[in-house]
Each structure stands twice: as C-alpha cells, then as structure tokens.
Design an enzyme around this catalytic site. Structure first.
Site, PDB file in Angstrom:
ATOM      1  N   ASP A 158       0.850  -1.172   0.000  1.00 52.70           N
ATOM      2  CA  ASP A 158       0.000   0.000   0.000  1.00 52.70           C
ATOM      3  C   ASP A 158       0.899   1.240   0.000  1.00 52.70           C
ATOM      4  O   ASP A 158       2.095   1.150   0.280  1.00 52.70           O
ATOM      5  CB  ASP A 158      -0.883  -0.029   1.251  1.00 52.70           C
ATOM      6  CG  ASP A 158      -1.718   1.208   1.417  1.00 52.70           C
ATOM      7  OD1 ASP A 158      -2.427   1.576   0.457  1.00 52.70           O
ATOM      8  OD2 ASP A 158      -1.658   1.819   2.501  1.00 52.70           O
ATOM      9  N   ASP A 179      -0.307   5.149   0.989  1.00 50.22           N
ATOM     10  CA  ASP A 179      -0.578   6.099   2.065  1.00 50.22           C
ATOM     11  C   ASP A 179      -0.607   5.408   3.420  1.00 50.22           C
ATOM     12  O   ASP A 179      -1.342   4.437   3.627  1.00 50.22           O
ATOM     13  CB  ASP A 179      -1.917   6.802   1.818  1.00 50.22           C
ATOM     14  CG  ASP A 179      -1.854   7.728   0.613  1.00 50.22           C
ATOM     15  OD1 ASP A 179      -0.980   8.610   0.602  1.00 50.22           O
ATOM     16  OD2 ASP A 179      -2.665   7.554  -0.318  1.00 50.22           O
TER      17      ASP A 179
END
Length: 227
Positions: A23, A25
């Site tokens: 991922d 953020d």
C-alpha cells in the site's frame, strides 16, 4: 488527532514470500496531514462530523468513502466529486514525507518481485511518492486499474497476477482497516504498519518500516525479518 503508539512485536517474526504487495498512504508515504485537511473540509461542506469521517477515509477510494458516508447519493455525483477531491489532494503536498524506513525498504526490494497497490490514482500516487522522495515500483495497481475499492481484494489479486505469484505466496504491507481486510480476503499474509493497523488484527504489526529487514534467498524467495 493523537495517534496511539504502535507496539512492536515482542519477539522477532520471520515471514517467507515470493512477492510483496505494498500500500502507499500510511505504509510507504505519510500523507496524513493533507488527508486530514482535504477530508475535514469535505466533511464541513456536507455537515458531517470530521472525526467520524476520518475513521472511514483511510484505505478506500474517495468515491467509496462518499458512498459509505452519504448512502443513497447517486454514484455519478460521488465520482464527479471524487475527481475534484483527487485534484485537490494532488495539488497539496505540504507535509507529505516518507514513512520511516521506506527508502531503505524499497532499495532492498529493487531486484525482487513487488508492486504498489494503492487506492490513489496515477496522478496522486506519482505526486506523493515523488514528494516523499521514493521510487515508484515498476508494477503499480492504482485506482484506474480496478473496478472495486479496498476492502475488496481485487487490487491485491491483480498485483499478484501481474507479478506471476500465487496469492498465498504474497505478503501485503498495509496500514488501514480496509486494506488489511482486502489483504486477508485475497488469502495473503498481512503486515500492519503504523498506529492504525494494530486495531485491525494483521498477522504482525510494526510501528514503521525500520523494523523490517529484507533477505533475498538464492531461489528467488524473500525472507522478512520483522521486529
């Protein structure tokens, strides 16, 4: 909003993988400052409680967040407003920095199978990775690449497929409840990163990426030393 410190594993954990799915953020890039600014403004425009909104936004595409918070609103309106929000976020890089250890972590993965799997679109993910001084992985699954937002597993399954690795041989790195649920639904081991992750029962949790060491094995496998 004050973050609760994330406990490190009490004893070192070793995980085996053939590929890593990352991922962005909250995992590689700390963009919380701009996410707070943009989404609290949005909450104010719609008469919603900012704290309640912030509990929903992380990990999801913007239109999926809007659908959860304003049920019954036309999809077309959510998509149009999300496009404006993405432009607003892409123009605001104030406070965007790497998560501690991200530079060294990505350097260790340079010649190993890995992919970025993010709910951001190409423009936003490129801008934030650049602002944090991080290289973009060659394989990227962005908002444009999928038909369903996390917590749907589509993005992680697509990342595994593009790398040619079975889902069970992938390890996901995530920070949000939606992302952790997506990794689990994809049948993957999940490493939670940062203060949000601990509340969502990943397989192991670390405060940041300084607690992860990557070992490349002769057969092409990856060994992760966590703790």
């Amino acid at each position: 909003m004050t973050a609760t410190p994330t406990p490190a594993p009490s004893t070192p954990t070793v995980l085996a993988a053939r590929a890593l799915l990352l991922d962005m953020d909250g995992t590689l890039v700390d963009s919380d400052a701009v996410v707070e600014r943009v989404w609290r403004r949005w909450a104010g425009r719609h008469g919603l409680d900012g704290d309640a909104v912030m509990k929903v936004v992380h990990g999801r595409q913007g239109h999926a967040t809007m659908a959860a918070l304003l049920p019954g609103r036309p999809v077309e309106r959510n998509l149009a407003e999300n496009a404006r929000m993405l432009a607003e976020e892409t123009a605001d890089m104030d406070g965007v920095v790497e998560v501690a250890g991200a530079t060294a972590f990505l350097a260790a993965l340079r010649d190993l199978p890995h992919a970025l799997v993010t709910s951001a679109d190409v423009g936003l993910s490129t801008a934030r990775m650049n602002a944090a001084g991080l290289p973009l992985p060659e394989v990227r699954v962005t908002a444009e690449s999928v038909g369903a937002s996390k917590p749907d597993p589509e993005g992680f399954l697509k990342g595994a497929a593009e790398l040619g690795v079975a889902p069970a041989e992938c390890v996901v790195f995530e920070d949000s409840g939606a992302g952790i649920a997506a990794g689990r639904a994809a049948g993957m081991t999940v490493v939670g990163v940062g203060p949000r992750a601990a509340a969502h029962a990943p397989d192991v949790v670390v405060p940041d990426l300084t607690r992860v060491r990557v070992e490349a094995l002769p057969d092409g496998a990856i060994r992760l030393h966590i703790g």
